[in-house]
Enzyme design. Structure first.
Site, PDB file in Angstrom:
ATOM      1  N   LYS A  48      39.568  85.923  56.011  1.00  0.00           N
ATOM      2  CA  LYS A  48      40.979  85.915  56.446  1.00  0.00           C
ATOM      3  C   LYS A  48      41.138  85.105  57.725  1.00  0.00           C
ATOM      4  O   LYS A  48      42.038  84.269  57.836  1.00  0.00           O
ATOM      5  CB  LYS A  48      41.424  87.358  56.692  1.00  0.00           C
ATOM      6  CG  LYS A  48      42.725  87.459  57.467  1.00  0.00           C
ATOM      7  CD  LYS A  48      43.132  88.896  57.690  1.00  0.00           C
ATOM      8  CE  LYS A  48      42.584  89.542  58.932  1.00  0.00           C
ATOM      9  NZ  LYS A  48      43.250  89.150  60.192  1.00  0.00           N
ATOM     10  N   ASN A  49      40.274  85.351  58.704  1.00  0.00           N
ATOM     11  CA  ASN A  49      40.452  84.721  60.012  1.00  0.00           C
ATOM     12  C   ASN A  49      40.132  83.229  60.009  1.00  0.00           C
ATOM     13  O   ASN A  49      40.435  82.532  60.971  1.00  0.00           O
ATOM     14  CB  ASN A  49      39.608  85.433  61.072  1.00  0.00           C
ATOM     15  CG  ASN A  49      40.214  86.768  61.461  1.00  0.00           C
ATOM     16  OD1 ASN A  49      41.322  87.097  61.039  1.00  0.00           O
ATOM     17  ND2 ASN A  49      39.489  87.540  62.256  1.00  0.00           N
ATOM     18  N   CYS A 149      50.498  94.547  71.394  1.00  0.00           N
ATOM     19  CA  CYS A 149      50.136  95.045  70.077  1.00  0.00           C
ATOM     20  C   CYS A 149      49.234  96.244  70.296  1.00  0.00           C
ATOM     21  O   CYS A 149      48.878  96.555  71.426  1.00  0.00           O
ATOM     22  CB  CYS A 149      49.429  93.980  69.250  1.00  0.00           C
ATOM     23  SG  CYS A 149      47.757  93.655  69.781  1.00  0.00           S
ATOM     24  N   ARG A 154      47.263  91.283  74.807  1.00  0.00           N
ATOM     25  CA  ARG A 154      46.927  90.051  74.095  1.00  0.00           C
ATOM     26  C   ARG A 154      47.887  88.889  74.378  1.00  0.00           C
ATOM     27  O   ARG A 154      48.651  88.468  73.520  1.00  0.00           O
ATOM     28  CB  ARG A 154      46.858  90.322  72.590  1.00  0.00           C
ATOM     29  CG  ARG A 154      45.738  91.248  72.239  1.00  0.00           C
ATOM     30  CD  ARG A 154      45.648  91.514  70.776  1.00  0.00           C
ATOM     31  NE  ARG A 154      44.977  90.447  70.038  1.00  0.00           N
ATOM     32  CZ  ARG A 154      44.714  90.511  68.735  1.00  0.00           C
ATOM     33  NH1 ARG A 154      45.074  91.561  68.047  1.00  0.00           N
ATOM     34  NH2 ARG A 154      44.100  89.527  68.133  1.00  0.00           N
ATOM     35  N   PRO A 155      47.851  88.348  75.595  1.00  0.00           N
ATOM     36  CA  PRO A 155      48.733  87.230  75.930  1.00  0.00           C
ATOM     37  C   PRO A 155      48.330  85.941  75.203  1.00  0.00           C
ATOM     38  O   PRO A 155      47.264  85.883  74.587  1.00  0.00           O
ATOM     39  CB  PRO A 155      48.530  87.069  77.437  1.00  0.00           C
ATOM     40  CG  PRO A 155      47.171  87.616  77.699  1.00  0.00           C
ATOM     41  CD  PRO A 155      46.928  88.692  76.680  1.00  0.00           C
ATOM     42  N   ASP A 339      35.605  93.075  65.954  1.00  0.00           N
ATOM     43  CA  ASP A 339      36.211  93.516  64.694  1.00  0.00           C
ATOM     44  C   ASP A 339      35.301  94.435  63.882  1.00  0.00           C
ATOM     45  O   ASP A 339      35.695  94.927  62.822  1.00  0.00           O
ATOM     46  CB  ASP A 339      36.615  92.298  63.839  1.00  0.00           C
ATOM     47  CG  ASP A 339      37.838  91.595  64.398  1.00  0.00           C
ATOM     48  OD1 ASP A 339      38.471  92.147  65.320  1.00  0.00           O
ATOM     49  OD2 ASP A 339      38.166  90.490  63.921  1.00  0.00           O
ATOM     50  N   ARG A 431      46.049  94.285  55.209  1.00  0.00           N
ATOM     51  CA  ARG A 431      46.070  93.035  55.952  1.00  0.00           C
ATOM     52  C   ARG A 431      44.708  92.340  55.887  1.00  0.00           C
ATOM     53  O   ARG A 431      44.632  91.127  56.079  1.00  0.00           O
ATOM     54  CB  ARG A 431      46.414  93.293  57.424  1.00  0.00           C
ATOM     55  CG  ARG A 431      47.801  93.835  57.629  1.00  0.00           C
ATOM     56  CD  ARG A 431      48.087  93.922  59.092  1.00  0.00           C
ATOM     57  NE  ARG A 431      47.787  92.653  59.739  1.00  0.00           N
ATOM     58  CZ  ARG A 431      47.619  92.486  61.038  1.00  0.00           C
ATOM     59  NH1 ARG A 431      47.729  93.514  61.851  1.00  0.00           N
ATOM     60  NH2 ARG A 431      47.354  91.305  61.544  1.00  0.00           N
TER      61      ARG A 431
HETATM   62  C1  UD1 Z   1      40.762  86.508  66.830  1.00  0.00           C
HETATM   63  C2  UD1 Z   1      40.691  87.243  65.524  1.00  0.00           C
HETATM   64  C3  UD1 Z   1      40.573  88.745  65.762  1.00  0.00           C
HETATM   65  C4  UD1 Z   1      39.385  89.024  66.670  1.00  0.00           C
HETATM   66  C5  UD1 Z   1      39.454  88.188  67.931  1.00  0.00           C
HETATM   67  C6  UD1 Z   1      38.213  88.310  68.807  1.00  0.00           C
HETATM   68  C7  UD1 Z   1      41.987  85.816  64.062  1.00  0.00           C
HETATM   69  C8  UD1 Z   1      43.221  85.615  63.280  1.00  0.00           C
HETATM   70  N1  UD1 Z   1      41.896  86.945  64.760  1.00  0.00           N
HETATM   71  O1  UD1 Z   1      41.941  86.961  67.494  1.00  0.00           O
HETATM   72  O2  UD1 Z   1      40.404  89.389  64.493  1.00  0.00           O
HETATM   73  O3  UD1 Z   1      39.388  90.390  67.025  1.00  0.00           O
HETATM   74  O4  UD1 Z   1      39.599  86.788  67.595  1.00  0.00           O
HETATM   75  O5  UD1 Z   1      37.082  87.971  68.096  1.00  0.00           O
HETATM   76  O6  UD1 Z   1      41.080  85.000  64.035  1.00  0.00           O
HETATM   77  N2  UD1 Z   1      43.394  86.104  75.496  1.00  0.00           N
HETATM   78  C9  UD1 Z   1      44.098  85.793  76.639  1.00  0.00           C
HETATM   79  N3  UD1 Z   1      44.972  84.741  76.590  1.00  0.00           N
HETATM   80  C10 UD1 Z   1      45.145  83.986  75.456  1.00  0.00           C
HETATM   81  C11 UD1 Z   1      44.393  84.308  74.311  1.00  0.00           C
HETATM   82  C12 UD1 Z   1      43.528  85.376  74.357  1.00  0.00           C
HETATM   83  O7  UD1 Z   1      43.977  86.445  77.674  1.00  0.00           O
HETATM   84  O8  UD1 Z   1      45.942  83.043  75.484  1.00  0.00           O
HETATM   85  C13 UD1 Z   1      42.445  87.240  75.547  1.00  0.00           C
HETATM   86  C14 UD1 Z   1      42.801  88.330  74.542  1.00  0.00           C
HETATM   87  O9  UD1 Z   1      43.764  89.225  75.057  1.00  0.00           O
HETATM   88  C15 UD1 Z   1      41.470  88.970  74.317  1.00  0.00           C
HETATM   89  C16 UD1 Z   1      40.490  87.798  74.413  1.00  0.00           C
HETATM   90  O10 UD1 Z   1      41.180  86.776  75.113  1.00  0.00           O
HETATM   91  O11 UD1 Z   1      41.194  89.892  75.334  1.00  0.00           O
HETATM   92  C17 UD1 Z   1      40.021  87.252  73.077  1.00  0.00           C
HETATM   93  O12 UD1 Z   1      41.133  86.974  72.273  1.00  0.00           O
HETATM   94  P1  UD1 Z   1      41.099  85.829  71.165  1.00  0.00           P
HETATM   95  O13 UD1 Z   1      39.700  85.371  70.970  1.00  0.00           O
HETATM   96  O14 UD1 Z   1      42.136  84.816  71.477  1.00  0.00           O
HETATM   97  O15 UD1 Z   1      41.558  86.640  69.882  1.00  0.00           O
HETATM   98  P2  UD1 Z   1      42.515  86.150  68.726  1.00  0.00           P
HETATM   99  O16 UD1 Z   1      42.331  84.699  68.482  1.00  0.00           O
HETATM  100  O17 UD1 Z   1      43.892  86.671  68.975  1.00  0.00           O
END
Ligand code: UD1
Length: 452
Positions: A48-49, A149, A154-155, A339, A431
Site C-alpha cells: 500500500k505505502n 490524526c 504529524r505536520p 507500523d 485501509r
Molecule cells: C509513512 C507511512 C506510514 C509510516 C511512516 C513511518 C505511507 C503512506 N505511510 O508515513 O505508514 O508509519 O511513513 O515509517 O507511506 N514529520 C514531520 N514533518 C513532516 C513530515 C513528517 O515532522 O513534514 C514527522 C512525523 O510527524 C513523524 C516522522 O516525521 O514523526 C516520520 O513521518 P513520515 O516518515 O513522514 O511518515 P509518513 O510519510 O506520513
C-alpha cells in the site's frame, strides 16, 4: 481485460470502487475465537505505502502509467478518487475482476483541477503526495492542511520547506496550503532535519521535472522509496542513490508512460509473520521477500521463532514452548518499522519475560495499550516506551480499534487469547489489509466479520 473506470466520489453517475464488497458502514466488527494454531500459506499483496506515491507519480506525465500488483484496499480507492478529481483517467484491470493483484492504468492527459480537498486529505494523509507532482507539472497546487490524526500531530512542514527550497511560494489560506511556482521549480540541495518517508517521496516527485540538480540529504531509505525511484526512472527520470541517505535527481523536461509492478507489502508480511508466532504456528508467506523484513527477522529469531526463505517466499515457524520477550525500538528503515510496533506488542504480551518497546517515530502511538490491557495484557507506559510483562494467556474481550496497525494488533491478540474477542471499528483494517479474515481463516483461524 476490460478497463473499469473509477467514478468520482459522490458521483450520481456510477459507483466508486467499493472496498467493502457491499458491506458499507462503520459498524462492522470482527469476531475471533482464539487458541488455534495457524498453519498453511498466505499470499502477500503489493505494498500500500508504495502504491500511493506511485499513483501520485501519474500526475507527472500525459502518458499512461500502468501499475500492477496493486492491492485492493480502501486507501488505494481514496487516492484513485482524488486523482479522478484532478482529471486523471483511472482504469482498473486484473484477474478476479477488481480483486487481488489489480493493474491500475492512470492517464493524466490534462490536469483539470489542482486542489486536494479537505475530506480526502483528512481521510488519508498520503493525499498530500499530490503536492509535489502538481507543482512540478502545473506550477500550482492547493492541498488541504491535514491537521492532527490519531497517532500524533504529524505536520507536513518538511514537505513545504523542501518545496520552498525548489523555488515554490507557499501561502496558507482557509485551511489550505496554496503552493505556486509560476516560473517552474529549480533544483536545490535539501537537507532533512529528520527522516520523513512522505517528504522524501514528495520532493523526489517534484524534483524529477525541476530545472537542474536536486540533492536530498538525510533522505528516507525505505524500500518504497527505492520502488518509487525505479518507476520514475522507467518514466524517464534521472535518479541516483535511492535506498541510501542521499538521493540525487537531475530534472528532465518531460516524463513518459511506463509499466511497473509494485513491490510486496513488508508490513503485511510482518503482520502475518507475527500471527504465526503468536499462535505457535507455521505459515508460508507466499510472494514475500525476506530482504524486506531484516529487522523483524532478527527480532523474531531472538524470540525463538524460525524465519527462513523458501522458494516462493518466507516461512515463519514457532518452535515448541513459549517464546521469549525481546526489547524493540522503532526506527526509520532499515530499523524496526513503527507500523509493526503494535503487532510486536501483542506478541510480547504473551511471551516469556519482560520487553521494553520504545516508539521513536510517532508520538501517541500507544493507543492499543489500554485495549490490550482489557484482554489481560500487563503493560506499563513510561514516556515514549511501554514495558510489557508477558502473561501466560490473554483473555478475549470486546475491544475497539483506533488506527490501522492498532486494530490489527488487537486481532493478533485475539488469535492467541482464550475465548472470544470482538474488535469494533474495523474500517481501519480495510485501509491496509486485503481479504484479511479470509487469509487468516484459510490457516485455521476462527474469525469472521459481523456486518453492522
Ligand atoms: C509513512 C507511512 C506510514 C509510516 C511512516 C513511518 C505511507 C503512506 N505511510 O508515513 O505508514 O508509519 O511513513 O515509517 O507511506 N514529520 C514531520 N514533518 C513532516 C513530515 C513528517 O515532522 O513534514 C514527522 C512525523 O510527524 C513523524 C516522522 O516525521 O514523526 C516520520 O513521518 P513520515 O516518515 O513522514 O511518515 P509518513 O510519510 O506520513
Amino acid at each position: 481485460m476490460s478497463a473499469d473506470p473509477v467514478s468520482p466520489p459522490d458521483s450520481a453517475a456510477g459507483a466508486t470502487i467499493d472496498r467493502s464488497g457491499g458491506r458499507r458502514g462503520g459498524l462492522d466488527q470482527i469476531c475471533i475465537r482464539g487458541g488455534h494454531r495457524l498453519e498453511g500459506a498466505i499470499q502477500i499483496g503489493g505494498a500500500k505505502n508504495a502504491t500511493l506515491p506511485l499513483m501520485a507519480a501519474s500526475l507527472l506525465t500525459g502518458e499512461t502509467l500502468a501499475l500492477s500488483n496493486v492491492p485492493y484496499l480502501a486507501d488505494i480507492t481514496t487516492m484513485a478518487n482524488l486523482l479522478v478529481q484532478l482529471g486523471v483517467e483511472v482504469g482498473v484491470n486484473g484477474e478476479n475482476g477488481m480483486r487481488h493483484g489489480r493493474t491500475l492504468e492512470l492517464s493524466a492527459r490534462e490536469i483539470a483541477d489542482t486542489t486536494a480537498p479537505y475530506d480526502l486529505v483528512r481521510k488519508m494523509r498520503a493525499s498530500v503526495l499530490v503536492l509535489g507532482p502538481l507543482l512540478a507539472r502545473c506550477g500550482e497546487a492547493r492541498v488541504s492542511q491535514p491537521g492532527g490524526c490519531a497517532i500524533g500531530t504529524r505536520p507536513i512542514d518538511l514537505h513545504l520547506e523542501g518545496m520552498k527550497r525548489l523555488g515554490a511560494e507557499i501561502a496558507l489560506e482557509d485551511g489550505y496550503i496554496h503552493a505556486t511556482a509560476p516560473k517552474g521549480l529549480v533544483g536545490a540541495e535539501i537537507v532533512f532535519p529528520t527522516v520523513s518517508v512522505g517528504a522524501t517521496e514528495d520532493l523526489m516527485l517534484a524534483a524529477t521535472l525541476a530545472k537542474g540538480e536536486t540533492r536530498l540529504v538525510n533522505a528516507a531509505r525505505e524500500p518504497e522509496i527505492v520502488d518509487l525511484a525505479k518507476c520514475l526512472s522507467a518514466m524517464g527520470a534521472e535518479i541516483e542513490g535511492a535506498g541510501g541517505k542521499e538521493i540525487v535527481i537531475q530534472g528532465v523536461e518531460k516524463l513518459g508512460g511506463a509499466e511497473h509492478a509494485v513491490l510486496p507489502d513488508r508490513i503485511e508480511i510482518g503482520t502475518y509473520a507475527i500471527a504465526a508466532a503468536i499462535t505457535g504456528g507455521n505459515i508460508e508467506l507466499q510472494g514475500a521477500d525476506i530482504g524486506l523484513i531484516g529487522a523483524l527477522r532478527q527480532a523474531l529469531l531472538a524470540t525463538g521463532v524460525d524465519v527462513e526463505e523458501t522458494e516462493g517466499g518466507v516461512r515463519v515457524a514457532a518452535r515448541n514452548g513459549r517464546i521469549e520477550c525481546v526489547d524493540m525500538t522503532t526506527e526509520p528503515y532499515p530499523g524496526f518499522p513503527t507500523d509493526l510496533q503494535a503487532q510486536w506488542m501483542a506478541l510480547m504480551a504473551t511471551a516469556h519475560g519482560e520487553a521494553k518497546i520504545t516508539e521513536t517515530i510517532f508520538e501517541n502511538r500507544f493507543m492499543h495499550v489500554p485495549e490490550l490491557s482489557r484482554m489481560g495484557a500487563d503493560i506499563r507506559l513510561d514516556g515514549g516506551a511501554a514495558v510489557v510483562r508477558g502473561v501466560e494467556r490473554l483473555k478475549g474481550a470486546p475491544v475497539m480499534a483506533t488506527d490501522l496497525r492498532a486494530s490489527v494488533s488487537l486481532v493478533l491478540a485475539g488469535l492467541a487469547a482464550e475465548g472470544e474477542t470482538l474488535v469494533s471499528r474495523i474500517y481501519h483494517l480495510d485501509r491496509g489489509y486485503e481479504r484479511f479474515e479470509e487469509k487468516l481463516a484459510a490457516c485455521g483461524a476462527e474469525i469472521e466479520r459481523d456486518i453492522g
